[in-house]
Design a protein around this motif. Structure first.
Motif, mmCIF file in Angstrom:
data_model
loop_
_atom_site.group_PDB
_atom_site.id
_atom_site.type_symbol
_atom_site.label_atom_id
_atom_site.label_comp_id
_atom_site.label_asym_id
_atom_site.label_seq_id
_atom_site.Cartn_x
_atom_site.Cartn_y
_atom_site.Cartn_z
ATOM 1 N N GLY A 295 18.468 -48.612 23.607
ATOM 2 C CA GLY A 295 18.815 -48.471 25.016
ATOM 3 C C GLY A 295 18.406 -47.125 25.589
ATOM 4 N N ILE A 296 19.011 -46.795 26.731
ATOM 5 C CA ILE A 296 18.650 -45.579 27.452
ATOM 6 C C ILE A 296 19.006 -44.326 26.655
ATOM 7 N N GLY B 140 6.657 -53.572 28.913
ATOM 8 C CA GLY B 140 7.943 -54.150 28.538
ATOM 9 C C GLY B 140 8.660 -53.394 27.441
ATOM 10 N N PHE B 141 8.532 -52.092 27.423
ATOM 11 C CA PHE B 141 9.209 -51.255 26.438
ATOM 12 C C PHE B 141 10.717 -51.368 26.634
ATOM 13 N N ALA B 142 11.385 -51.994 25.680
ATOM 14 C CA ALA B 142 12.834 -52.206 25.770
ATOM 15 C C ALA B 142 13.440 -52.060 24.385
ATOM 16 N N VAL C 228 16.313 -43.740 24.127
ATOM 17 C CA VAL C 228 15.093 -43.212 24.747
ATOM 18 C C VAL C 228 15.270 -41.735 25.095
ATOM 19 N N ALA D 247 7.814 -48.981 29.888
ATOM 20 C CA ALA D 247 8.793 -50.003 30.285
ATOM 21 C C ALA D 247 8.254 -50.885 31.404
ATOM 22 N N ASP E 88 7.521 -51.040 21.111
ATOM 23 C CA ASP E 88 8.751 -50.285 20.858
ATOM 24 C C ASP E 88 8.572 -49.269 19.734
#
Length: 280
Positions: free
Chosen positions: A163-164, A157-159, A167, A153, A85
């Motif tokens: 949130g969106i 597992g980029f989370a 990003v 992602a 992240d």
């Protein structure tokens, strides 16, 4: 003068202007920039170029996220957010700056192919050629930045907590940083007009900017000399702003500072580029 003499004298005909010249002469800076941006984007529409452009961020993710994952345990690394992240935003900045560096090489290629000579014969605003060059590479960078976010992602597992929206903000901020950096290389291309020299300078400039920063490890874990460089590196501040975006805790000060530095860079380099390009 008699009527006969007047009729015998040949009449002057105004010089003919072809359709392309007339079209360029009646268009404005915006229209010219859009048209030339489309022209500069055509080489990037090749299937092979699209694939390579997609593979570049994938290779960086596999290399850095896989090999350097152990750095997530380094002293000073944030324990509140996974290493990927914090790494993905840094790779976005690296990708955007690398794409911006290609703007100078694109201008050199046009000079070498005498495309610029043709542009100089048209009644167009010559600054539109430079704007189009910067926007074309920014569009290519946008495709890569989206690829970085999607691949990070899906594979790692980029989370991020932001949130969106975080990003998307990181992508736009990286795009602005890369676009502003592209004017440095456009300026050097207009001044040097030598592709070999420009490529050497590009490598010497981008390598320390990108890697002597806080992209992979915090400056606190670096040796003293390298720590000083990383703390004063403008790319480190860009990394902080983009990471704050994906973390969802960006401040107005971070945003304003990053945007102001980017705009100041364009305001310095663009006039020099325009003046140097005018006398080619």
């Amino acid at each position: 003068m008699t009527v006969a003499e007047a009729e015998a004298r040949p009449r002057r005909t105004p010089p003919r202007r072809d359709a392309a010249t007339s079209q360029w002469g009646t268009s404005g800076l915006f229209t010219q920039t859009v048209a030339l941006t489309g022209r500069s984007l055509r080489p990037y529409m090749n299937a092979g170029v699209i694939i390579v452009t997609f593979v570049e961020p994938l290779v960086m993710l596999l290399m850095f996220a896989g090999v350097l994952k152990v750095l997530g345990e380094a002293p000073g690394m944030s324990k509140e957010m996974a290493y990927i992240d914090g790494l993905a935003p840094a790779i976005m900045i690296i990708t955007a700056v690398a794409a911006g560096a290609q703007a100078g090489n694109g201008l050199i290629n046009d000079l070498r192919n005498e495309v610029i000579t043709r542009f100089h014969t048209l009644p167009i605003n010559r600054f539109s050629v430079l704007l189009a060059r910067s926007f074309a590479d920014a569009a290519r960078s946008l495709y890569q930045l989206i690829s970085v976010a999607v691949l990070a992602a899906l594979i790692f597992g980029f989370a991020p907590p932001g949130g969106i929206l975080g990003v998307l903000g990181a992508i736009l901020m990286s795009l602005l940083v890369g676009w502003s950096m592209s004017w440095i290389f456009i300026m050097m291309a207009a001044l040097l007009r030598n592709g070999d020299v420009l490529r050497m300078i590009t490598t010497l400039l981008t390598f320390p900017l990108l890697f002597a920063s806080n992209a992979f490890v915090p400056p606190e874990s670096m040796p003293t000399g390298l720590r000083v460089i990383a703390q004063g590196n403008p790319i480190s501040y860009a990394n902080d702003a983009v990471r704050s975006m994906v973390a969802g805790n960006v401040t107005v000060t971070e945003l304003a500072t990053t945007v102001a530095v980017c705009l100041a860079l364009v305001c310095v380099c663009a006039p020099i580029s325009k003046r140097s390009f005018r006398v080619l």
